[in-house]
Design an enzyme around this catalytic site. Sequence first.
Site, PDB file in Angstrom:
ATOM      1  N   ASP A 505       0.870  -1.171   0.000  1.00  0.00           N
ATOM      2  CA  ASP A 505       0.000   0.000   0.000  1.00  0.00           C
ATOM      3  C   ASP A 505       0.912   1.228   0.000  1.00  0.00           C
ATOM      4  O   ASP A 505       2.086   1.134   0.344  1.00  0.00           O
ATOM      5  CB  ASP A 505      -0.878  -0.028   1.258  1.00  0.00           C
ATOM      6  N   ASP A 826      -1.552  -0.994   6.074  1.00  0.00           N
ATOM      7  CA  ASP A 826      -1.745  -0.465   7.430  1.00  0.00           C
ATOM      8  C   ASP A 826      -2.896  -1.133   8.168  1.00  0.00           C
ATOM      9  O   ASP A 826      -3.230  -0.757   9.271  1.00  0.00           O
ATOM     10  CB  ASP A 826      -1.953   1.054   7.391  1.00  0.00           C
ATOM     11  N   ASP A 830      -6.998  -2.377   3.918  1.00  0.00           N
ATOM     12  CA  ASP A 830      -6.251  -3.432   3.222  1.00  0.00           C
ATOM     13  C   ASP A 830      -6.583  -4.820   3.765  1.00  0.00           C
ATOM     14  O   ASP A 830      -5.938  -5.795   3.383  1.00  0.00           O
ATOM     15  CB  ASP A 830      -4.739  -3.207   3.398  1.00  0.00           C
TER      16      ASP A 830
END
Length: 1200
Positions: A505, A826, A830
């Site tokens: 990410d 994080d 996600d």
Amino acid sequence: MSMFHVGGKVVDKVDLLRKRSLPWRLYAWPFSILYVAWVTTIVPSLDIVDAAIVLGGIVALHILVWLFTVWSVDFKCFVSYNKVNNIHHADACKITPAKFCGSKEVVPLYFRKSSGSSLPVDLEEIYFDFRKQRFIYSKEKETFCKLPYPTKEIFGHYLKSTGHGSEAKVVAATEKWGRNVFDYPQPTFQKLMKEHCMEPFFVFQVFCVGLWCLDEYWYYSLFTLFMLFMFESTMAKSRLKTLTELRRVRVDSQILMVHRCGKWVKLSGTDLLPGDVVSIGRSSGQNGEDKSVPADMLILAGSAIVNEAILTWRVYSTVEEIQIQFVKLKNLMRSKISIMGRGLEEKLSAKRDKGHVLFGGTKILQHSPDKTFPLKTPDGGCLAVVLRTGFETSQGKLMRTILFSTERVTANSWESGLFILFLVVFAVIAAGYVLKKGLEDPTRSKYKLLLSCSLIITSVIPPELPMELSIAVNTSLIALARRGIFCTEPFRIPFGGKVDICCFDKTGTLTSDDMEFCGVVGLTGSTDLESDMSKVPTRTLEILASCHALVFVDNKLVGDPLEKAALKGIDWSYKSDEKALPKKGSGHPVQIVQRYHFASHLKRMSVVVRIQEEYFAFVKGAPEIIQDRLIDIPSSYVETYKKYTRQGSRVLALAYKPFPDMTVSEARSLDRDIVENGLIFAGFVVFNCPIRSDSATVLSELKGSSHDLVMITGDQALTACHVASQVHIISKPTLILGPARNGGGYNWTSPDETEIIQYSDNEVEALSETHDLCVGGDCFEMLQQTSAALLVIPHVKVFARVAPEQKELILTTFKTVGRITLMCGDGTNDVGALKQAHVGVALLNALPPKESGNTRKETSKDEVAKSARPKKSKPALEAPGKTISPNGEGSSRAASHSAGHRHLNAAELQRQKLKKMMDELNEEGDGRAAPIVKLGDASMASPFTAKHASVSPTTDIIRQGRSTLVTTLQMFKILGLNCLATAYVLSVMYLDGVKLGDVQATISGVFTAAFFLFISHARPLPHLSAQRPHSNVFCSYVLLSLLGQFAIHLFFLISSVKEAEKYMPDECIEPDSEFHPNLVNTVSYTVSMMLQVATFAVNYMGHPFNQSISENKPFLFALSASVGFFTIIASDLFRDLNNSLKLVPLPGGLRDKILIWALLMFLSCYGWERLLRWAFPGRIPAWKKRQRLAAANLEKKKLV
């Protein structure tokens, strides 16, 4: 129907069973017949010794059959149950869980008349409980389904809820869902020890010990037995500590006001039921600590600010760190009020509507009641309806994950079985040879012959195998825990060594959470940035000051760092009454009336505000989304925002629209689509998001160690490509896939739009050879509709503007084509991708624990130091007088000296908890048992949870994964070579009457155990190598190495024994006689031990993955000591020592030959091993062939 396909995330299928009565079970009546046959037939016809051997065989078989009912659920069902087709004839079920959800189980099937039914005849409920979840038989679907909870009703249904209206309904709900508790029994140490002692390998090990005892190896047997019990008791104690720790997690038993039977009553949180309507607010216990929410609830009226740290088990030192995750829950005041712009007829979605749900275990920091809702709360709390209780809450799901998802700590268990089968082939050949030759000699004892054959076959199944494999995985678990990385699914650690593609990410992972406000652009037709806020129109400043989701907690402003940076940049202030004011000048205050929160699928947020009795809609969002909602689009709109996104900046479009005169109630009732359409452009706001100091270094190391890198982000494509180029994800010319400007088809376009190539899914592979490809979220629908996802996604380096569901699709596609994936994020949006990846790493942005030694890079230290400093961009918003030091303790400044004399407040209590947790972390285990997954370490988001503010944990996990892989590989090879040599010694040499002494066998066992212990504790090297480890045991390298070394060992052993026989031609050795020292025994033992030492030295896998032999000091010392020891006994320097080992003196010529041959044997094995490592290096799996095959299969399915 005897079998039902459930196909869920927990249960795959269910078989119906009926238990047999005890006499008719297959471990009862067949053996009764055998025992009767033994008494009536065997005893009269054979002598007492042979009859006892037959009886021993029957008893052993009987015990084995019974044990197999414990080891194998399928065998238990075959022996003790009958399959039935009618569900009403069944009394049990065999549950086959989904992949990686544990092993099969047999559970009772229950039948119950459901009381409280509105129908005149009570309905029958058929159900079973499996791992704290209930599954009910559905006649409509003709299968078992999870017990439904009221989580998918329409919003109108919830708003009309008044709770359970009668005692009968309360009783029925209690029967259906049970009490709101985490109820699981605490096993005793004795029960856990019994469970461990019933494991197949342990029983086999004890059986081997018994065989050795029968062959008069008492010291060796007792040593092995002691070692086994010590290991198993350590494992049992570790599990007991883990389960005891988990039992501390309980549902808060706070007293709540609950609306039942038409009136408000006081009830404990443990008595809540789904469908209850409750009043919930912030409440504190006796020690001042906030009470947690007892169940998952949907807010009906009011708002709350919640600390959801429990959902990822995050622990923070102070409220002021701004790392508290907060949720501002929307007001639902009337039946007409929409939820996130949706109508009352729409259903609640667990993923989409999280902003309205209070999750069990979270803590309410602040709440605001709504006094206008028809159903009033008596204590000023928020009105909420209970959705889920017990183990079905978010907190309960984490409990289930830790309790049931973690399989026994092993590495490659299926490979262990196949490898043992490979060795058993050699053992059966050797045992067959001994049996054939032994039966040819009528003078031999049949008892001793059968014992020898049993020992030969069991010798190739090394008793140490499960212990050594467990130690290999546990060593990695402990090493990761000391780095602040925790794992709830240990079987995934070896996947870390196999990973070939790493996905990241962007925001909060590769880049910092800190946002820098740069200015506003796009208002004057110029593309130049305006950083002087006095020159920016007032309306734009008002939008920046009020269009946000910032809230106050304990008089501290918390929220998105981007929004706080904007507020600071324009020099406005925001008050707890939701009013924004300029700090300087004569601007008018802006009062927020209604918020429409940011949603990932909408990519925008908006507020309705009041300024001097006028109402406005203020909107901000992604430039391409806002563009379609503007009345008039400036000519330089696209050019302006693309200029700054190409530079890696975060760009948001601002817009507004005025409303006619209306009341506050009307303003709050506006539909979201009305608010966010027909807008007037108010400029772009530009932010910079600095890349973390070590992101580029870590990703460069990953790229240099044979890993492909991919970025998956919700940011704009141009911004994503810029950041990707800075962190080495892309290095070739970039092309971005997007809709063609003329509206027909799709094109690949370079960031500066100088290169445009028409899209064709068949040319993507060729294009990826010369360019790095980027795909936006708006193209995913096209890829799915045209079935091109399998052809395109595996070749893409950057995925931009993707929703959480699309992240999951990307990881699934990578896995489909055979990639071993790592996903680092994080842990918020996600979660789906983190769970889909083979190795999911959730970063919690906390400070990592201190590391002893200097193996870590300086960049990591800089990162920690940076995280520890107060953020320069937010001085006005931090707690005055506090700084956070790296160990989590606070220090007072002179300005707030008086605060030091007060009692401990909540923030200081939190800080002390963090310090205590870090202290416990640094005092982790003794290096044998797996580390306990403590509360505060596990994460629902992914199998790996890292308390780091950087991506460096990915390299730690891969290093430990590679270390586990190579350690496992070397253990298989060493055990294989030792066992093959043992099989030869026990077979061919047994026929010649050669056997080992008891003391000799014990010394051999001690050296073997010490060597294995030291090699399993080899540390991985601090830097990742470009060379990859072999991913499995069954490859050309391992098999050729094993067979080649065995041939050399065999030649050395045979030559040495033959040479020894020349010196004792007249001595006759009785085959079944007791052990007595002789020259052949001395030579065979000395040579066997030399082979053992050489095997460990040659097959030790050091660089480029682990420490070399010279760096692994304990192993080096053990190796040196053993070489010295065996040189001394071969040289016969200390006769008393040799006498104690029952070794006879070696003739001078023979001794010299053996030492020279030993050196030649070692050099030959070493050369062969190094040649194979050079000829067969580890490689990235060839995934492109599998991709084409998967795409071809998809095409076939479409045609069908």
